[in-house]
Design a protein around this motif. Sequence first.
Motif, mmCIF file in Angstrom:
data_model
loop_
_atom_site.group_PDB
_atom_site.id
_atom_site.type_symbol
_atom_site.label_atom_id
_atom_site.label_comp_id
_atom_site.label_asym_id
_atom_site.label_seq_id
_atom_site.Cartn_x
_atom_site.Cartn_y
_atom_site.Cartn_z
ATOM 1 N N GLY A 116 14.531 -5.399 -5.696
ATOM 2 C CA GLY A 116 13.866 -4.301 -6.373
ATOM 3 C C GLY A 116 12.512 -4.628 -6.956
ATOM 4 O O GLY A 116 11.767 -3.732 -7.370
ATOM 5 N N ARG A 117 12.155 -5.897 -7.007
ATOM 6 C CA ARG A 117 10.850 -6.298 -7.549
ATOM 7 C C ARG A 117 9.835 -6.390 -6.421
ATOM 8 O O ARG A 117 10.094 -7.014 -5.392
ATOM 9 N N ARG A 118 8.690 -5.780 -6.597
ATOM 10 C CA ARG A 118 7.621 -5.862 -5.617
ATOM 11 C C ARG A 118 6.858 -7.180 -5.811
ATOM 12 O O ARG A 118 6.367 -7.476 -6.896
ATOM 13 N N ILE A 119 6.753 -7.939 -4.715
ATOM 14 C CA ILE A 119 6.150 -9.273 -4.777
ATOM 15 C C ILE A 119 4.707 -9.254 -4.288
ATOM 16 O O ILE A 119 3.810 -9.814 -4.920
ATOM 17 N N ALA A 120 4.477 -8.649 -3.103
ATOM 18 C CA ALA A 120 3.141 -8.660 -2.503
ATOM 19 C C ALA A 120 2.986 -7.448 -1.604
ATOM 20 O O ALA A 120 3.979 -6.853 -1.167
ATOM 21 N N TYR A 121 1.744 -7.085 -1.321
ATOM 22 C CA TYR A 121 1.492 -5.985 -0.393
ATOM 23 C C TYR A 121 0.387 -6.378 0.586
ATOM 24 O O TYR A 121 -0.506 -7.167 0.277
ATOM 25 N N ARG A 122 0.469 -5.794 1.767
ATOM 26 C CA ARG A 122 -0.420 -6.118 2.875
ATOM 27 C C ARG A 122 -1.390 -4.966 3.112
ATOM 28 O O ARG A 122 -1.004 -3.802 3.113
ATOM 29 N N THR A 123 -2.674 -5.297 3.288
ATOM 30 C CA THR A 123 -3.650 -4.296 3.702
ATOM 31 C C THR A 123 -4.045 -4.573 5.149
ATOM 32 O O THR A 123 -4.012 -5.726 5.612
ATOM 33 N N VAL A 124 -4.421 -3.511 5.868
ATOM 34 C CA VAL A 124 -4.690 -3.621 7.307
ATOM 35 C C VAL A 124 -6.079 -3.080 7.622
ATOM 36 O O VAL A 124 -6.502 -2.066 7.061
ATOM 37 N N ARG A 125 -6.774 -3.750 8.520
ATOM 38 C CA ARG A 125 -8.068 -3.294 9.012
ATOM 39 C C ARG A 125 -8.102 -3.484 10.530
ATOM 40 O O ARG A 125 -7.810 -4.581 11.021
ATOM 41 N N ASP A 126 -8.414 -2.437 11.249
ATOM 42 C CA ASP A 126 -8.430 -2.462 12.721
ATOM 43 C C ASP A 126 -7.086 -2.907 13.284
ATOM 44 O O ASP A 126 -7.021 -3.620 14.305
ATOM 45 N N GLY A 127 -5.996 -2.523 12.633
ATOM 46 C CA GLY A 127 -4.665 -2.814 13.111
ATOM 47 C C GLY A 127 -4.109 -4.172 12.746
ATOM 48 O O GLY A 127 -2.927 -4.450 12.975
ATOM 49 N N HIS A 128 -4.946 -5.027 12.162
ATOM 50 C CA HIS A 128 -4.503 -6.381 11.822
ATOM 51 C C HIS A 128 -4.544 -6.603 10.306
ATOM 52 O O HIS A 128 -5.251 -5.893 9.582
ATOM 53 N N THR A 129 -3.805 -7.608 9.855
ATOM 54 C CA THR A 129 -3.772 -7.898 8.418
ATOM 55 C C THR A 129 -5.159 -8.248 7.907
ATOM 56 O O THR A 129 -5.823 -9.148 8.430
ATOM 57 N N HIS A 130 -5.585 -7.528 6.895
ATOM 58 C CA HIS A 130 -6.871 -7.826 6.250
ATOM 59 C C HIS A 130 -6.669 -8.734 5.038
ATOM 60 O O HIS A 130 -7.425 -9.672 4.825
ATOM 61 N N SER A 131 -5.635 -8.438 4.245
ATOM 62 C CA SER A 131 -5.375 -9.264 3.067
ATOM 63 C C SER A 131 -3.912 -9.165 2.671
ATOM 64 O O SER A 131 -3.224 -8.195 2.993
ATOM 65 N N LEU A 132 -3.452 -10.181 1.972
ATOM 66 C CA LEU A 132 -2.126 -10.188 1.358
ATOM 67 C C LEU A 132 -2.337 -10.391 -0.133
ATOM 68 O O LEU A 132 -2.890 -11.409 -0.559
ATOM 69 N N ASN A 133 -1.905 -9.419 -0.920
ATOM 70 C CA ASN A 133 -2.207 -9.428 -2.358
ATOM 71 C C ASN A 133 -0.933 -9.459 -3.182
ATOM 72 O O ASN A 133 0.024 -8.748 -2.869
ATOM 73 N N PRO A 134 -0.912 -10.268 -4.228
ATOM 74 C CA PRO A 134 0.263 -10.276 -5.099
ATOM 75 C C PRO A 134 0.289 -9.053 -5.996
ATOM 76 O O PRO A 134 -0.763 -8.545 -6.405
ATOM 77 N N TYR A 135 1.477 -8.542 -6.287
ATOM 78 C CA TYR A 135 1.614 -7.542 -7.335
ATOM 79 C C TYR A 135 1.570 -8.265 -8.675
ATOM 80 O O TYR A 135 2.300 -9.246 -8.881
ATOM 81 N N THR A 136 0.709 -7.816 -9.561
ATOM 82 C CA THR A 136 0.743 -8.378 -10.903
ATOM 83 C C THR A 136 1.968 -7.851 -11.625
ATOM 84 O O THR A 136 2.596 -6.883 -11.200
ATOM 85 N N HIS A 137 2.298 -8.487 -12.749
ATOM 86 C CA HIS A 137 3.438 -8.029 -13.554
ATOM 87 C C HIS A 137 3.228 -6.588 -13.978
ATOM 88 O O HIS A 137 4.138 -5.771 -13.987
ATOM 89 N N ARG A 138 1.970 -6.235 -14.316
ATOM 90 C CA ARG A 138 1.675 -4.886 -14.754
ATOM 91 C C ARG A 138 1.877 -3.882 -13.619
ATOM 92 O O ARG A 138 2.442 -2.823 -13.799
ATOM 93 N N GLU A 139 1.369 -4.245 -12.428
ATOM 94 C CA GLU A 139 1.488 -3.339 -11.286
ATOM 95 C C GLU A 139 2.950 -3.137 -10.911
ATOM 96 O O GLU A 139 3.368 -2.034 -10.568
ATOM 97 N N ASP A 140 3.727 -4.220 -10.978
ATOM 98 C CA ASP A 140 5.143 -4.118 -10.643
ATOM 99 C C ASP A 140 5.874 -3.205 -11.604
ATOM 100 O O ASP A 140 6.691 -2.375 -11.221
ATOM 101 N N ASN A 141 5.541 -3.321 -12.902
ATOM 102 C CA ASN A 141 6.187 -2.469 -13.897
ATOM 103 C C ASN A 141 5.773 -1.008 -13.715
ATOM 104 O O ASN A 141 6.571 -0.094 -13.864
#
Length: 314
Positions: free
Chosen positions: A287-312
């Motif tokens: 149930g805890r969100r750890i990270a999220y992926r962004t995509v550009r031109d169909g491929h992974t652009h970045s992998l970003n951690p969820y901060t504690h604040r964003e998760d809450n």
Amino acid sequence: MSITDHPYPAPEGILIGHLTPGTAAWEEARAGLSITATEIAAVVGLSPWMSRFSLWHKKAGLPTPPFEMNPAVEWGNRLEDVVAQKWEDEHPGLLAAPAGTWRHRARDWQRATPDRLIYESPRNVFEVPEKAVALLEVKTSPFGDEWGPAGSDTIPIHYRCQVMWQMDTLGLHRTHFAVLISGHDYREYTVDYDADEASMLRDAAERFLRTVRDGERPDIDGDTATYQTIRVQPDGLEDRDVEIPFGLVCRWDDAYAALAKASADLTQVRGEVLDLIGNGKRAVCEGRRIAYRTVRDGHTHSLNPYTHREDNAA
């Protein structure tokens, strides 16, 4: 007639003046061997903006990094009057007037510039309010993590130091907070004067000022403000070698080795998480969100951690 024109009776402190932040008069009122309410948290090592080391250099008249306006400070200044008006709207019969810069009646070195003084509203334009009954501090914050439930006295510790110093300087015994969080979450808090806390802060301030007078520089710590203060001390560049202790060299090598290992470990774990996400958007665990992926031109652009604040917030 504006509220700053009213001859409001002073609290027990002595009013230095209604000074505009950043002006020469404002800087002069805060300069020298004095401690202001925004500085007392640094004296006791609790300020998120300055360290004992950086404050010591400021009080000793040595170079310190220049203040840099950032969006948080700019919008906090822009919204102060708006949030203060909201507090007045919520408290009919009370008036929050600009406070000015104050010093303690007996201790000239103890200074404070509260946001507002609270009075009972005059019944007409000819009536002068009685003595101020409390202080009002206006704050804006992007997140509410350090703020407790509305109506409590649970506030960030550096703000508690600030208002305890203000109350002790002016001789008042209550501070109300009007806080706007995330641009839409309005909350109020109340902090009462604590004589023991105030005494502790005064003792710490007197010891700190003594070290300035005696030239006893604080030890270098890991605070960013300390490093930035050290950066501005040299003036120029001389083409010469400076011998440093072997023990310091060992710590230098160990710190950079630890940084390299931590960087490699982070790259590896990011790769493992990204591999498991595949074409998904988020990595979660129970149930805890750890990270999220962004995509550009169909491929992974970045992998970003969820901060504690964003998760809450999610």
